[in-house]
Design an enzyme around this catalytic site. Structure first.
Site, short mmCIF file in Angstrom:
data_model
loop_
_atom_site.label_atom_id
_atom_site.label_comp_id
_atom_site.label_asym_id
_atom_site.label_seq_id
_atom_site.Cartn_x
_atom_site.Cartn_y
_atom_site.Cartn_z
N LYS A 28 0.85 -1.20 0.00
CA LYS A 28 0.00 0.00 0.00
C LYS A 28 0.88 1.25 0.00
O LYS A 28 1.93 1.28 0.65
CB LYS A 28 -0.90 -0.02 1.23
CG LYS A 28 -1.97 1.08 1.25
CD LYS A 28 -2.88 0.92 2.47
CE LYS A 28 -3.97 1.98 2.52
NZ LYS A 28 -4.86 1.82 3.69
N SER A 103 -9.72 1.58 2.74
CA SER A 103 -8.92 2.35 1.83
C SER A 103 -7.84 1.56 1.10
O SER A 103 -7.24 2.06 0.15
CB SER A 103 -8.27 3.50 2.61
OG SER A 103 -7.38 2.99 3.58
N SER A 127 -9.82 -0.68 6.92
CA SER A 127 -9.27 -0.57 5.57
C SER A 127 -8.53 -1.79 5.02
O SER A 127 -8.21 -1.82 3.84
CB SER A 127 -8.36 0.63 5.47
OG SER A 127 -9.15 1.79 5.39
#
Ligand code: GLN
Length: 426
Positions: A28, A103, A127
């Site tokens: 990420k 997210s 997330s």
């Protein structure tokens, strides 16, 4: 590279030895990678290249993993759909036309499309678990303190953990073994073994739920979509057929969890994001003498709408005169949520609920309505408030073929319990 899963697709080749020597891992884009651009999904960090690796990246490299690139995400982790990214939305490989969740949507999409074997996400209020659920893969949010946050660009420090995303429970557990463990660079990390915990995570994926007691918090099931509820109960039946038993538990405080979470998360965010001012981080303004204007201009141009909304609300919640009314109340609610979970887990090995109360939204559907988006975090945010571990595993599909995730929550450092429960389903 498909589905706009990556912001930067720069590979970092792995080694020949180590548990992940033959594996690819997508990371990420809020996790620092030395020499590789790290944007947090924000125009503010469009050109930011970290001078050091996050501890988890260091551990991936030592384990021999090949890093495929940096994945798309809601800006600074603020969102539930990956649509607040400054780099455009990611599409859900398991449900075309729908969001991948957020997210960490890019990480889940990279795994779901087969582009990467494994991925790292971060979970502040869901997330990792939300995108895992929406993309039909597995995601683990570790106990607070199990995984180092050194090198993670902070959104809300007291809530977030880095966690693995994988096609199966066993592979997620293998990745957790690589990244978990104390770190001298992060004083909030703890040694789970010293806490008396079993840390053989991969071995716990044995599917053996014989005699397992599953607590079901009705508060987290009742409000969910009908299709989701149906899939949830089918999965519970499946676990009971394998020897587990279930009973209802009460978590009355969770009614206030979303409110408390957003007050705390926005407050911490408003202070964390103060460093993006064009001097310490962010593009330098052409300074013409008025500091307030220059600083405001950099933030006006560099932050998206959702980030601005949260910085404003967080600053307000912390301001003199309002602090007791909002921030302090939210901390009280957090303590209550923790206590409720402790009581429920005294009578159960794990707690089960749908991960998300709704199936993946259509792309574009939720951006205009932040409140509805916040409410979609009803089942995931309480777990961050309580600092507990949770896993999301595929539970089945809605009638329209959209993935539904099952969440198991365990006691602090009880990762093996949730891994065992999850492995009986997926
Ligand atoms: N959707 C939640 C939020 O927007 C959770 C995000 C996260 O876990 N990073 O804050």
């Amino acid at each position: 590279m498909s589905h706009n899963a990556y912001i930067t697709d720069e590979r970092i080749a792995g080694g020949d030895d180590g548990p992940l020597a033959d594996r690819t891992v997508a990371v990420k884009d809020n996790i620092s990678t030395e020499g590789v651009r790290t944007t947090c999904g924000s125009a503010m960090l469009d050109e930011y290249v970290p001078p050091y690796d996050a501890t988890v990246v260091d551990r991936l490299k030592s384990a021999g993993a090949t890093i495929t690139g940096k994945t798309n995400m809601d800006e600074f982790g603020m969102g539930t759909t990956t649509e607040t990214s400054a780099f455009g939305p990611t599409e859900n490989p398991a449900a075309p036309g729908h969001v991948p969740g957020g997210s960490s949507g890019g990480s889940a999409a990279a795994v779901a499309s087969g582009d990467a074997d494994l991925a790292l996400g971060t979970d502040t209020g869901g997330s990792v678990r939300c995108p895992a659920a929406f993309c039909g893969v597995v995601g683990i949010k570790p106990t607070y303190g199990l995984v180092s946050r050194y090198g993670l660009i902070a959104y809300a420090n007291s809530l977030e953990q880095i966690g693995p995303i994988a096609p199966s429970v066993e592979e997620a557990a293998e990745l957790l073994e690589v990244i978990a463990g104390p770190d001298e660079h992060d004083a909030t990390t703890r040694d789970a073994a010293e806490e008396g915990a079993d840390t053989d995570y991969a071995a716990a994926a044995d599917g053996d739920v014989e005699g397992m007691q599953i607590g079901i918090p009705t508060e987290l099931v009742e409000g969910a979509d009908e299709d989701v509820v149906e899939t949830f109960w089918d999965a519970i039946d499946d676990l009971e057929a394998q020897g587990a038993s279930s009973h209802e538990v009460d978590l009355p405080s969770v009614e206030h969890a979303v409110e408390a979470y957003y007050v705390i998360a926005m407050s911490e965010a408003s202070s964390n994001l103060a460093r993006f001012d064009g001097v310490r981080y962010g593009p330098s303004p052409d300074y013409e003498g008025n500091w307030n204007e220059e600083f405001a201009g950099v933030r006006e141009a560099g932050f998206g709408e959702e980030v601005k909304r949260r910085v404003l609300l967080g600053t307000y919640a912390l301001s003199a005169g309002y602090h007791d009314k909002y921030y302090k109340k939210a901390q009280d609610a957090r303590a209550w949520v923790k206590q409720d979970f402790d009581e429920a887990l005294a009578e159960a090995d794990v707690l089960a609920s749908p991960t998300m109360p709704v199936p993946p939204m259509e792309m574009g559907e939720s951006l205009s309505d932040p409140l509805t988006m916040y409410l979609a975090d009803a089942n995931t945010t309480p777990v961050n408030l309580a600092n507990l571990p949770a896993i999301s595993v595929p539970a089945g599909e809605t009638d329209d073929g959209l993935p539904v995730g099952m969440q198991f929550v365990g006691p602090a450092f009880g990762e093996t319990e949730i891994i065992r429960a999850g492995s009986a389903l997926a």
